[in-house]
Design a protein around this motif. Structure first.
Motif, short mmCIF file in Angstrom:
data_model
loop_
_atom_site.label_atom_id
_atom_site.label_comp_id
_atom_site.label_asym_id
_atom_site.label_seq_id
_atom_site.Cartn_x
_atom_site.Cartn_y
_atom_site.Cartn_z
N GLY A 113 -29.37 22.92 -14.32
CA GLY A 113 -30.48 23.87 -14.27
C GLY A 113 -30.24 25.15 -15.02
O GLY A 113 -31.09 26.04 -15.03
N MET A 114 -29.06 25.26 -15.64
CA MET A 114 -28.73 26.48 -16.38
C MET A 114 -29.71 26.75 -17.50
O MET A 114 -29.97 27.89 -17.87
CB MET A 114 -27.31 26.37 -16.94
N GLU A 115 -30.29 25.66 -18.08
CA GLU A 115 -31.20 25.82 -19.21
C GLU A 115 -32.40 26.68 -18.88
O GLU A 115 -33.03 27.26 -19.76
CB GLU A 115 -31.64 24.45 -19.74
N LYS A 116 -32.74 26.79 -17.58
CA LYS A 116 -33.87 27.61 -17.18
C LYS A 116 -33.56 29.09 -17.35
O LYS A 116 -34.45 29.92 -17.39
CB LYS A 116 -34.24 27.32 -15.73
N GLU B 197 -34.14 24.36 -27.70
CA GLU B 197 -35.47 24.17 -27.10
C GLU B 197 -35.63 24.97 -25.80
O GLU B 197 -36.75 25.13 -25.30
CB GLU B 197 -35.71 22.69 -26.83
N ASN B 198 -34.52 25.47 -25.26
CA ASN B 198 -34.57 26.28 -24.04
C ASN B 198 -34.45 27.77 -24.32
O ASN B 198 -34.33 28.57 -23.39
CB ASN B 198 -33.41 25.87 -23.11
N LYS C 214 -45.52 28.54 -36.46
CA LYS C 214 -46.53 27.51 -36.16
C LYS C 214 -45.92 26.22 -35.64
O LYS C 214 -46.56 25.48 -34.89
CB LYS C 214 -47.36 27.22 -37.42
N ASN C 215 -44.69 25.94 -36.04
CA ASN C 215 -44.06 24.69 -35.63
C ASN C 215 -42.55 24.84 -35.64
O ASN C 215 -41.91 24.82 -36.70
CB ASN C 215 -44.47 23.54 -36.58
N ASN C 216 -41.95 25.04 -34.46
CA ASN C 216 -40.49 25.20 -34.37
C ASN C 216 -40.00 24.64 -33.05
O ASN C 216 -40.78 24.36 -32.14
CB ASN C 216 -40.11 26.68 -34.53
N ILE C 217 -38.70 24.48 -32.94
CA ILE C 217 -38.10 23.83 -31.78
C ILE C 217 -37.87 24.77 -30.60
O ILE C 217 -37.72 24.34 -29.46
CB ILE C 217 -36.75 23.17 -32.18
N PHE C 218 -37.85 26.06 -30.84
CA PHE C 218 -37.48 27.02 -29.79
C PHE C 218 -38.53 27.08 -28.68
O PHE C 218 -39.70 26.74 -28.88
CB PHE C 218 -37.28 28.41 -30.40
N ARG C 219 -38.10 27.54 -27.50
CA ARG C 219 -39.03 27.65 -26.37
C ARG C 219 -40.15 28.62 -26.70
O ARG C 219 -41.31 28.39 -26.38
CB ARG C 219 -38.28 28.12 -25.12
N SER C 220 -39.80 29.69 -27.37
CA SER C 220 -40.82 30.61 -27.91
C SER C 220 -40.23 31.29 -29.13
O SER C 220 -39.01 31.46 -29.24
CB SER C 220 -41.26 31.64 -26.86
#
Length: 320
Positions: free
Chosen positions: A3-6, A36-37, A68-74
């Motif tokens: 759960g660390m990814e949160k 991605e997290n 517009k299109n990337n892997i990151f969470r934001s």
């Protein structure tokens, strides 16, 4: 650490006009395990000189399209409306981030990261979040020939490197209000001598200068190194570097005068290719030996005579 990814720390990146550096930096981060997290915040400063515009326009277009299109969470871009300068850009981003997060990762736009950089950083932030003897988690490891066995990381308090590091909000706040008055009030010759023995004449010189300077002190590597050392705090570092700095080409604020040999060392520095990272060991393996290696490799190169001469010159120039 299920759960660390949160609770992954956000990344702060400051940039202005170094298009190729920034694109390589972001590309390497996008290939990190855990990208991605991760929330990314980029502060694009406004051009100050005519020479900045070409790179600035390339970066602005690149970031706008990349968002517009990337892997990151934001992926968040802050376009500055006027030039803040490197320090102002950093300070403003941190002030904004600190209202939302209790930890963050900072990097300039000239670092390339190993695939396991984010795993290493975030595991370290969790592992040492309650340990006030640790100031920061650094992904960079100097060239110095440190000693290590089966341990995958080590602790040291001689040299702080801002080339891809993470810090907790409460520990950042400890040093956020540091000015000359702080060092002046806490200055003592016993601490000066202790720092000189522990970290070398170079650190002792900076400690002296900070204590007898006037006004604002830039929160750069040397100041944070001295702050951590006099407060008995360590920096966590990997035994194999997870960061390669490509900004030694004179394109930034630093490294305007650098030998070809040193530039080559940085450009070709070996970094980990692993996708995961495990904290093995205590970090205290060869602690005193490695502190001496750090001190003698970099921070101890000023002789005692040169230390005295520089202090005298400092006071002469201060009175002029």
């Amino acid at each position: 650490m299920v759960g660390m990814e949160k609770n992954y720390a956000p990344i702060i990146i400051v940039t202005l006009c170094r298009y190729e550096h920034l694109t390589r930096c972001i590309e390497s981060l996008s290939h990190c395990t855990g990208a991605e997290n991760t929330d990314v915040y980029i502060g694009l400063d406004y051009p100050l000189n005519k020479s900045h515009w070409e790179g600035y326009n390339l970066i602005r277009a690149y970031l706008t399209e990349y968002k517009k299109n990337n892997i990151f969470r934001s992926f968040n871009i802050i376009f500055r409306e006027f030039n803040l300068g490197a320090s102002g850009n950093v300070d403003d981003l941190i002030e904004m981030i600190s209202k939302q997060y209790d930890r963050w990762i900072f990097t300039e736009d000239d670092n390339i990261f190993s695939p396991n950089f984010l795993v290493y950083i975030n595991k370290g932030l969790e592992l040492y979040k309650e340990d006030k003897s640790v100031f920061a988690i650094s992904g960079y490891r100097n060239f110095y020939p440190i000693k290590f066995g089966s341990n995958t990381f080590f602790r040291q308090n001689v040299a702080f490197s801002a080339w891809g590091y993470a810090v907790w909000r409460e520990r950042h706040e400890m040093c956020s209000r540091i000015d000359a008055n702080y060092f002046r009030k806490t200055f003592s010759f016993s601490t000066f001598l202790k720092l000189r023995k522990q970290s070398g004449n170079y650190s002792a010189l900076f400690y002296f200068k900070y204590a007898f300077s006037n006004g604002y002190l830039k929160k750069e590597d040397n100041l944070l190194s001295v702050f951590a050392a006099i407060n008995g705090m360590d920096i966590i570092m990997p035994t194999i570097s997870l960061v390669r700095n490509i900004g030694v080409d004179g394109s930034g604020e630093h490294f305007k005068m650098i030998s070809n040999k040193l530039r080559k060392l940085h450009d070709e520095q070996i970094i980990s290719e692993d996708c995961d990272f495990e904290y093995i060991g205590t970090g205290m393996e060869f602690y005193e030996e490695n502190r001496k290696i750090f001190r003698d490799s970099c921070y101890g190169k000023i002789s005692s005579l040169r230390l005295i001469i520089r202090i005298i010159k400092f006071f002469i120039n201060r009175k002029l």
